[in-house]
Write an enzyme that holds these catalytic residues in place. Structure first.
Site, PDB file in Angstrom:
ATOM      1  N   TYR A 175      -2.754   2.592  -2.838  1.00 27.65           N
ATOM      2  CA  TYR A 175      -2.359   3.954  -2.145  1.00 27.65           C
ATOM      3  C   TYR A 175      -0.792   3.956  -2.832  1.00 27.65           C
ATOM      4  O   TYR A 175      -0.319   5.059  -3.307  1.00 27.65           O
ATOM      5  CB  TYR A 175      -2.611   4.286  -0.929  1.00 27.65           C
ATOM      6  CG  TYR A 175      -2.232   5.390  -0.389  1.00 27.65           C
ATOM      7  CD1 TYR A 175      -3.083   6.743  -0.528  1.00 27.65           C
ATOM      8  CD2 TYR A 175      -1.054   5.917   0.503  1.00 27.65           C
ATOM      9  CE1 TYR A 175      -2.805   8.008  -0.167  1.00 27.65           C
ATOM     10  CE2 TYR A 175      -0.528   7.080   0.830  1.00 27.65           C
ATOM     11  CZ  TYR A 175      -1.525   7.994   0.604  1.00 27.65           C
ATOM     12  OH  TYR A 175      -1.470   9.167   0.929  1.00 27.65           O
TER      13      TYR A 175
ATOM     14  N   SER B 280       3.684  11.117  -0.931  1.00 22.23           N
ATOM     15  CA  SER B 280       3.441  10.536   0.360  1.00 22.23           C
ATOM     16  C   SER B 280       4.571   9.877   0.810  1.00 22.23           C
ATOM     17  O   SER B 280       5.711   9.532  -0.132  1.00 22.23           O
ATOM     18  CB  SER B 280       2.363   9.560   0.388  1.00 22.23           C
ATOM     19  OG  SER B 280       2.191   8.861   1.716  1.00 22.23           O
TER      20      SER B 280
END
Length: 276
Positions: free
Chosen positions: A168, A155
């Site tokens: 995350y 990401s």
């Protein structure tokens, strides 16, 4: 049909919808047969999970492109089940060439307010699940002695931190490091390993109540339109997101012989966000 992947087989996790389905269709359109897995049930997240109907839709769309597909419900946290699903796919389709470790979740909130369960769930799915995917797939690629391509979905948050996304970010930085290490380990076998780093991607996860509220906490019931400025603020270009198909084109590049000399890279698809 683009024949770039003719005769190849791709293993894709989280393939029921969103980026995973897009990757499956893009690689199938390029000639690959598909092994598709997804959990298709609740994973303890605050948005609607994928369903068996979603996975069945992926199957129908891949078959409509004239490609074969093996699909199974499988949890990337359960190594034995995931490895069993991959074995079933290889038995049906005959080989394995491409691995897309795409399955993942997102929760938002201040780090000190996250529960132990939320933290473990994020790391178990977004990091250990990626490792499980590579662990199951690597022996097939080594034994074939034909190289291969492993693509790990990290990401933007695997390149830079972000407030409200500590677990995350921790998982996605782990994925980035895993890709670097695997690239070195598997280089003697001509197996390429790279990570991709999207910014916001317009998927059901992005357009969920939980994520919309995280970006617009000032509104009681924000719509996707209400979040555009907040999403855009992450990026260098004044756009709120990329499409899943934009990410899939990068996956296709890394899966194909066009990138045959590319390994160990972290490829941003991020509207300049990582350089901002």
């Amino acid at each position: 049909m683009n024949p770039a992947l003719e005769g190849k087989v791709a293993f894709i996790t989280g393939a029921a919808r969103g980026q995973g389905r897009s990757h499956a269709l893009t690689l199938a359109a390029a000639g690959a047969d598909i092994i598709a897995v997804d959990i298709c049930t609740d994973t303890g997240i605050d948005y609607e999970p994928s369903t068996r109907h979603d996975l069945d839709t992926t199957v129908k769309q891949v078959e409509a492109l004239g490609r074969r597909i093996f699909a199974a419900e499988s949890d990337v946290r359960d190594y034995d089940a995931l490895a069993g699903a991959l074995t079933g796919g290889v038995d049906m389709l005959g080989r394995l060439d491409i691995v897309c470790a795409n399955a993942g979740i997102l929760t938002m909130g201040m780090s000190h307010l996250q529960s132990e369960e939320q933290w473990r769930n994020m790391l178990d799915i977004n990091l250990t699940g990626v490792w499980h995917t590579t662990k199951a797939a690597t022996p097939y690629l080594i034994e074939q002695e034909e190289g291969g391509s492993i693509i790990l979905t990290s990401s933007l948050m695997g390149l830079k931190g972000g407030a409200g996304a500590s677990s995350y970010t921790a998982a996605k930085f782990g994925v980035t490091g895993l890709a670097k290490s695997l690239a070195a380990e598997l280089a003697p076998y001509r197996i390429r390993v790279n990570s991709i780093h999207p910014t916001n991607v317009r998927t059901p996860m992005l357009d969920s109540e939980m994520i919309r509220k995280a970006f617009r906490p000032d509104l009681e019931n924000p719509t996707l339109a209400d979040t555009i400025d907040a999403y855009s603020s992450l990026n260098m270009w004044p756009l709120p997101w990329v499409e899943a198909s934009d990410v899939s084109e990068s996956v296709l590049y890394l899966a194909s012989d066009q990138s045959r000399h590319v390994t160990g890279i972290s490829l941003p698809i991020d509207l300049g966000a990582s350089a901002k």
